[in-house]
Scaffold this active site. Structure first.
Site, mmCIF file in Angstrom:
data_model
loop_
_atom_site.group_PDB
_atom_site.id
_atom_site.type_symbol
_atom_site.label_atom_id
_atom_site.label_comp_id
_atom_site.label_asym_id
_atom_site.label_seq_id
_atom_site.Cartn_x
_atom_site.Cartn_y
_atom_site.Cartn_z
ATOM 1 N N ASP A 12 0.818 -1.223 0.000
ATOM 2 C CA ASP A 12 0.000 0.000 0.000
ATOM 3 C C ASP A 12 0.847 1.266 0.000
ATOM 4 O O ASP A 12 0.428 2.293 0.515
ATOM 5 C CB ASP A 12 -0.960 0.033 1.208
ATOM 6 C CG ASP A 12 -1.782 -1.220 1.306
ATOM 7 O OD1 ASP A 12 -2.267 -1.670 0.256
ATOM 8 O OD2 ASP A 12 -1.933 -1.761 2.420
ATOM 9 N N HIS A 40 -4.406 -2.481 -6.107
ATOM 10 C CA HIS A 40 -3.806 -1.193 -6.415
ATOM 11 C C HIS A 40 -4.942 -0.229 -6.648
ATOM 12 O O HIS A 40 -5.894 -0.570 -7.334
ATOM 13 C CB HIS A 40 -3.058 -1.239 -7.750
ATOM 14 C CG HIS A 40 -1.829 -2.064 -7.708
ATOM 15 N ND1 HIS A 40 -0.843 -1.858 -6.803
ATOM 16 C CD2 HIS A 40 -1.434 -3.069 -8.485
ATOM 17 C CE1 HIS A 40 0.124 -2.722 -7.037
ATOM 18 N NE2 HIS A 40 -0.211 -3.479 -8.041
ATOM 19 N N THR A 301 -8.813 -4.216 -1.377
ATOM 20 C CA THR A 301 -9.526 -5.461 -1.636
ATOM 21 C C THR A 301 -10.572 -5.726 -0.565
ATOM 22 O O THR A 301 -11.695 -6.098 -0.849
ATOM 23 C CB THR A 301 -8.538 -6.651 -1.659
ATOM 24 O OG1 THR A 301 -7.524 -6.360 -2.606
ATOM 25 C CG2 THR A 301 -9.222 -7.946 -2.050
ATOM 26 N N ARG A 304 -10.705 -3.264 4.836
ATOM 27 C CA ARG A 304 -10.292 -3.260 6.244
ATOM 28 C C ARG A 304 -9.541 -1.974 6.571
ATOM 29 O O ARG A 304 -8.705 -1.531 5.773
ATOM 30 C CB ARG A 304 -9.316 -4.427 6.522
ATOM 31 C CG ARG A 304 -9.965 -5.777 6.509
ATOM 32 C CD ARG A 304 -9.010 -6.846 7.014
ATOM 33 N NE ARG A 304 -7.937 -7.151 6.062
ATOM 34 C CZ ARG A 304 -7.121 -8.199 6.174
ATOM 35 N NH1 ARG A 304 -7.223 -9.015 7.187
ATOM 36 N NH2 ARG A 304 -6.184 -8.422 5.280
HETATM 37 P P1 GDP Z 1 -0.328 0.103 -3.783
HETATM 38 O O1 GDP Z 1 -0.927 -1.211 -3.500
HETATM 39 O O2 GDP Z 1 1.109 0.188 -3.379
HETATM 40 O O3 GDP Z 1 -0.556 0.590 -5.175
HETATM 41 O O4 GDP Z 1 -1.026 1.133 -2.831
HETATM 42 P P2 GDP Z 1 -2.547 1.604 -2.722
HETATM 43 O O5 GDP Z 1 -3.393 1.173 -3.815
HETATM 44 O O6 GDP Z 1 -2.981 1.326 -1.332
HETATM 45 O O7 GDP Z 1 -2.279 3.142 -2.907
HETATM 46 C C1 GDP Z 1 -2.278 3.996 -1.882
HETATM 47 C C2 GDP Z 1 -3.374 5.011 -1.960
HETATM 48 O O8 GDP Z 1 -2.770 6.259 -1.958
HETATM 49 C C3 GDP Z 1 -4.255 4.998 -3.201
HETATM 50 O O9 GDP Z 1 -5.556 5.386 -2.815
HETATM 51 C C4 GDP Z 1 -3.613 6.062 -4.104
HETATM 52 O O10 GDP Z 1 -4.534 6.695 -4.967
HETATM 53 C C5 GDP Z 1 -3.121 7.024 -3.088
HETATM 54 N N1 GDP Z 1 -1.913 7.744 -3.418
HETATM 55 C C6 GDP Z 1 -0.810 7.328 -4.102
HETATM 56 N N2 GDP Z 1 0.124 8.293 -4.094
HETATM 57 C C7 GDP Z 1 -0.407 9.324 -3.375
HETATM 58 C C8 GDP Z 1 0.086 10.598 -2.985
HETATM 59 O O11 GDP Z 1 1.215 11.001 -3.256
HETATM 60 N N3 GDP Z 1 -0.760 11.373 -2.227
HETATM 61 C C9 GDP Z 1 -1.999 10.983 -1.852
HETATM 62 N N4 GDP Z 1 -2.743 11.789 -1.120
HETATM 63 N N5 GDP Z 1 -2.482 9.782 -2.197
HETATM 64 C C10 GDP Z 1 -1.694 8.974 -2.944
#
Ligand code: GDP
Length: 424
Positions: A12, A40, A301, A304
């Site tokens: 995440d 993602h 997913t 949680r």
């Molecule tokens: P992944 O599994 O590593 O791709 O992570 P996630 O899907 O949980 O992504 C993290 C969340 O942070 C998602 O809702 C993204 O849209 C968001 N996100 C990613 N980069 C940034 C950022 O620089 N700032 C903010 N506010 N949200 C971000």
């Protein structure tokens, strides 16, 4: 040129966004491990999407999305995802599935649920998508490769044989309904129909693509600390989350991976059980969770609520080192703009001694965080495009973290969108 995008932490970190962004210059995006157990989140011109199986680059017309042999392929989930994005106006992505990828079987999902029930309070916090039973079977050599769908005789014999062993466990260990070989065979015939147009000898395809000078992105799932060898075993996932495994899970030479873009989030979050040294609780955690990510830190997913914590230099330094980071992408920095002061975990105290090396699980359980408190910047930094334009305390935060982890932060992400990125 092959680049890998991987996580330094517990997952995440925002890998989806970084991959989606880098995909602009990529020809091919490959998923090389994991399954539909993590997600993602991607925000782009088509809207907001939570993908579990499709590579993050599937929103571009010019890219080919590949499911590598290392993936736990859940065929119905893959097809639901394709349908969903196409229904929402995204052009049909070009998809290839490795003929050596193995399939998550319906009984893997059942066994995951049954085992969690059996373990009750002692469970590993599985997402119950069948991933652990899938990889167990793969290495026990009773998994099903996509290629086997196309050999009817082999398939029929194997289905009967596997049902026999699975039914012993279902009857005597779990006391659950037994598998019907004919029903399983019918399901596999459906899978065959769904996957047939996409099946490909992926390692040959990628070998030729590398020779032709194509840009290839390997997209990792989760992060270093969930790696079965180098993570917080046993609270880990079942396939390697490291860039090195990208070579295996895609079927390319290891020396071809020239860049390892390691994604690190500006604070910590984790899902599932396991020691989390810099974890915070109560109102402090609730506020960070609510403000975190894009619309809160909740699993893509499972929905949680994620466990929250301050940035952990010890875990991140280790996370970057095991990935072999050539570049660190430091994400979600914008979220911290509400804080007057920001604690950063700079060491672990274990049995009275302070260390900056990430320990094995038994020692990790005794670790207490050593914090350094940095001043906040109390400003909304979204929309800023140049590093020099960031508030001074914000740059100090980035530079402090960079010094502690010892790997270059070359990208700072200050918002969820493709364009919310600052190159250094
Ligand atoms: P992944 O599994 O590593 O791709 O992570 P996630 O899907 O949980 O992504 C993290 C969340 O942070 C998602 O809702 C993204 O849209 C968001 N996100 C990613 N980069 C940034 C950022 O620089 N700032 C903010 N506010 N949200 C971000």
């Amino acid at each position: 040129m092959v680049k890998a995008v991987v996580g330094a932490n517990w997952g995440d970190e925002g890998k989806g966004k970084i991959t989606d962004m880098l995909a602009r210059e990529a020809d091919i995006i490959v998923r090389f491990q994991g399954g539909a157990n993590a997600g993602h989140t991607i925000v782009n011109d088509y809207g907001k999407f939570a993908l579990h199986t499709l590579p993050s680059g599937c929103f571009y017309n010019h890219t080919t999305s590949i499911i590598g042999n290392g993936v736990a392929l859940n065929i119905p989930v893959l097809f639901r995802e394709i349908q969903e994005i196409v229904d929402r106006g995204v052009p049909m992505p070009k998809i290839l599935v490795s003929d050596r990828a193995q399939m998550v079987m319906p009984y893997h999902i059942l066994f995951d649920q049954y085992e969690e029930e059996r373990l009750a309070g002692k469970s590993f916090g599985s997402t119950k998508s069948g991933i652990a039973p899938f990889y167990s079977d793969k290495y026990a050599k009773i998994g099903f490769q996509v290629s086997e769908l196309f050999d009817e005789e082999l398939l029929q014999e194997k289905v009967v044989r596997i049902c026999e062993t699975k039914n012993v466990l279902l009857e005597h260990l779990y006391h659950k309904p037994l598998l019907d070989p004919q029903e399983l065979l019918d399901t596999l015939h459906q899978y065959r129909e769904m996957v047939e147009p996409y099946v490909c000898d992926v390692s040959t395809y990628l070998w030729n693509a590398i020779r032709d000078g194509k840009n290839i992105l390997l997209e990792g799932q989760l992060g270093t600390l969930k790696d079965p060898d180098h993570g917080i075993y046993p609270m880990v996932t079942s396939s390697s989350t490291l860039a090195a495994y990208g070579a295996i899970g895609a079927g390319i030479p290891p020396y071809e991976i020239q860049k390892v873009i390691t994604v690190c989030k500006a604070y910590s979050s984790a899902v599932g059980a396991g020691t989390f040294v810099s974890e915070i609780f109560g109102d402090e955690a609730d506020e960070l969770r609510r403000r975190g990510g894009d619309g809160g830190e909740y699993g893509a997913t499972t929905g949680r609520p994620r466990r929250m914590g301050w940035f952990d230099c010890v875990a991140s330094k280790y996370g970057c080192r095991l990935q072999g980071a050539t570049d660190v992408a430091f994400t979600v920095l914008d979220v911290l703009g509400y804080l007057d002061e920001i604690p950063v975990c700079v060491g672990y105290e274990i049995d009275g001694e302070v260390t900056t090396e990430f320990p094995v699980t038994s020692k990790l359980e005794k670790a207490k965080p050593v914090y350094k408190v940095l001043p906040g910047w109390r400003e909304d930094i979204r929309g800023i495009r140049k590093y020099e334009d960031l508030p001074e305390n914000c740059r100090r935060y980035v530079e402090f973290v960079e010094e502690q982890i010892g790997f270059p932060i070359t990208m700072v992400s200050n918002g969820p969108g493709r364009e919310d990125i600052i190159y250094r």
